[in-house]
Design an enzyme around this catalytic site. Structure first.
Site, short mmCIF file in Angstrom:
data_model
loop_
_atom_site.label_atom_id
_atom_site.label_comp_id
_atom_site.label_asym_id
_atom_site.label_seq_id
_atom_site.Cartn_x
_atom_site.Cartn_y
_atom_site.Cartn_z
CB SER A 270 -8.27 0.62 7.22
OG SER A 270 -7.13 -0.15 6.89
CE1 TYR B 75 -4.69 -4.45 1.65
CE2 TYR B 75 -4.90 -3.76 3.94
CZ TYR B 75 -4.74 -3.44 2.60
OH TYR B 75 -4.64 -2.13 2.22
CB THR C 30 -8.07 -4.68 0.16
OG1 THR C 30 -8.92 -3.64 0.69
CG2 THR C 30 -7.16 -4.06 -0.88
CE LYS D 191 -10.64 0.14 -1.23
NZ LYS D 191 -9.20 0.03 -1.60
CG HIS E 286 -4.78 0.44 -2.93
ND1 HIS E 286 -5.12 -0.80 -2.45
CD2 HIS E 286 -4.30 1.11 -1.86
CE1 HIS E 286 -4.85 -0.88 -1.16
NE2 HIS E 286 -4.34 0.27 -0.77
#
Length: 398
Positions: free
Chosen positions: A116, A140, A166, A245, A269
């Site tokens: 991440s 992100y 995401t 995602k 999520h």
């Protein structure tokens, strides 16, 4: 707790739920509840796991499946099993070695690991400690696109195999449990390590604990106004395959293909965004049907996460058309229980359950799983005398 006592605790962990039970004993209450909780009244969190209990597999027999084939290729990545570890942040919340331990466990077990943007170990360090492993990087889209592109470029340079963007988080969903527990910021000593010093100066979050809570951080750097143009902009600046995602609708799945993305991850999520979002397994069949109908033979991987707790859960998703599954919270439970050893055991259980499930349902290949018949609990109860009331690769009405 000593290493030996950790081993004794995990030696009694035979299914993934056992690891959650042990992690709850080991972790501080506010940390455990941060990981396990969801948004709003947590309707989505509950539904994500419960939906698997509404489906039954109709096994085939006499199928010669003593050595089932479990590998596949997703994008440019070779998967030894049709699952990978989902990208989720702050592993050091549950174990001091954090993402390093997770990466080493995945390396040993031959499983691809998603890292991440909000990891507590730098993305370069993960590659250094597990250089022969397979890694995807998740990010992100931030208000400052330069920071996003720097993260993407760094992931490219050190050998990540794919990029996951995401897209379900214009804001972060409200989680009442965290407010009740007063858990609104990273503990002292923990940081989102993937930001460079230059980035930290821009947003003044060298130590998140000194600059407000999670919501302040999100408001400061996240862009709530991103559109398809923005994700396409990032895609144009990387040579990596890009997966989106957070897809939950047919329309968005088809747009992802239209705009040239490499594949999608159906995700809510883990129930941590929209409290009453539809469980992902409910979304899966209609998305698969629409995408396959429009694309025919074209390769467009469909992955899914949220709520998976066993190897048989993975089989059910593949039978409904998914190419692969992303595993989230159970990895943190294993990590919390016993670091590398705990994660390795979680992955080993999933692999064993998946292979056993293939053999017992008469599948010698992943293609055989796609032909499996599933029946819903409600359909079963209503039509128990009708032997033909099943669904061939499709989800019956729940």
């Amino acid at each position: 707790m000593t290493i030996d006592s950790n081993r004794n605790a995990t030696s009694q962990c035979l299914v993934l739920k056992d690891f959650e039970r042990e992690a709850k004993k080991k972790l501080p209450k506010h940390i455990y509840e941060y990981v396990v909780s969801g948004a709003g009244d947590e309707q989505c969190v509950r539904a994500n796991t419960r939906i698997f209990q509404t489906l039954f597999i109709i096994p085939r027999v006499l199928s010669s499946c003593s050595e089932p084939k479990t590998s596949l290729k997703v994008g440019k990545t070779h998967l030894s099993f049709p699952f990978l570890v989902a990208p989720f942040g702050v592993h050091k919340l549950v174990h001091p070695q954090g993402e390093e331990a997770t990466a080493l466990a995945c390396l040993d077990e031959g499983i691809t690991l998603g890292i991440s943007q909000h990891a507590t170990v730098r993305l370069e360090q993960v590659r250094q400690v597990a250089a022969k492993g397979s890694h995807w990087f998740q990010c992100y889209i931030l208000k400052d696109r330069k920071i996003t592109l720097r993260l993407v470029k760094r992931a490219e340079e050190v050998g990540y195999e794919a990029l996951v963007i995401t897209i379900d988080s214009p804001i972060f969903g409200y989680r009442p449990i965290d407010t009740r527990n007063g858990f609104q910021r990273l503990p002292n000593g923990l940081h989102y390590e993937n930001y460079d010093d230059e980035d930290k100066k821009i947003y003044a979050f060298a130590n998140e604990g000194d600059t407000g809570g999670f919501d302040d951080y999100i408001d400061k750097i996240f862009d709530a106004n991103i559109t398809w143009n923005d994700v396409c902009f990032v895609k144009q600046h990387t040579r990596l395959p890009v997966f989106l995602k957070g897809i939950q609708s047919v329309e968005d799945a088809l747009l992802a293909h239209k705009y040239g993305f490499s594949g999608i991850i159906i995700s809510n999520h883990g129930g941590r965004q929209l409290g009453s979002a539809v469980p992902t397994l409910q979304c899966l069949p209609t998305i698969v049907q629409a995408v396959r109908r429009q694309l025919k033979q074209e390769n467009f991987p469909i992955l899914i996460d949220s709520g998976f707790r066993s190897g048989e859960d993975i089989i059910k998703a593949l039978a409904l058309g998914a190419d692969a599954v992303c595993i989230g919270r159970p990895i943190l439970w294993g990590l919390a229980c016993n670091g590398i050893i705990g994660v390795k055991k979680v992955l080993g259980i999933l692999k064993r359950e998946f292979i056993d499930g293939m053999k017992l349902s008469g599948c010698s290949s992943l293609e055989d799983i796609r032909k499996l018949q599933l029946i819903s609990k409600r359909k079963f109860a209503k039509n128990r005398k009708n032997a033909s009331s099943n669904c061939n690769g499709k989800l019956c009405k729940l």
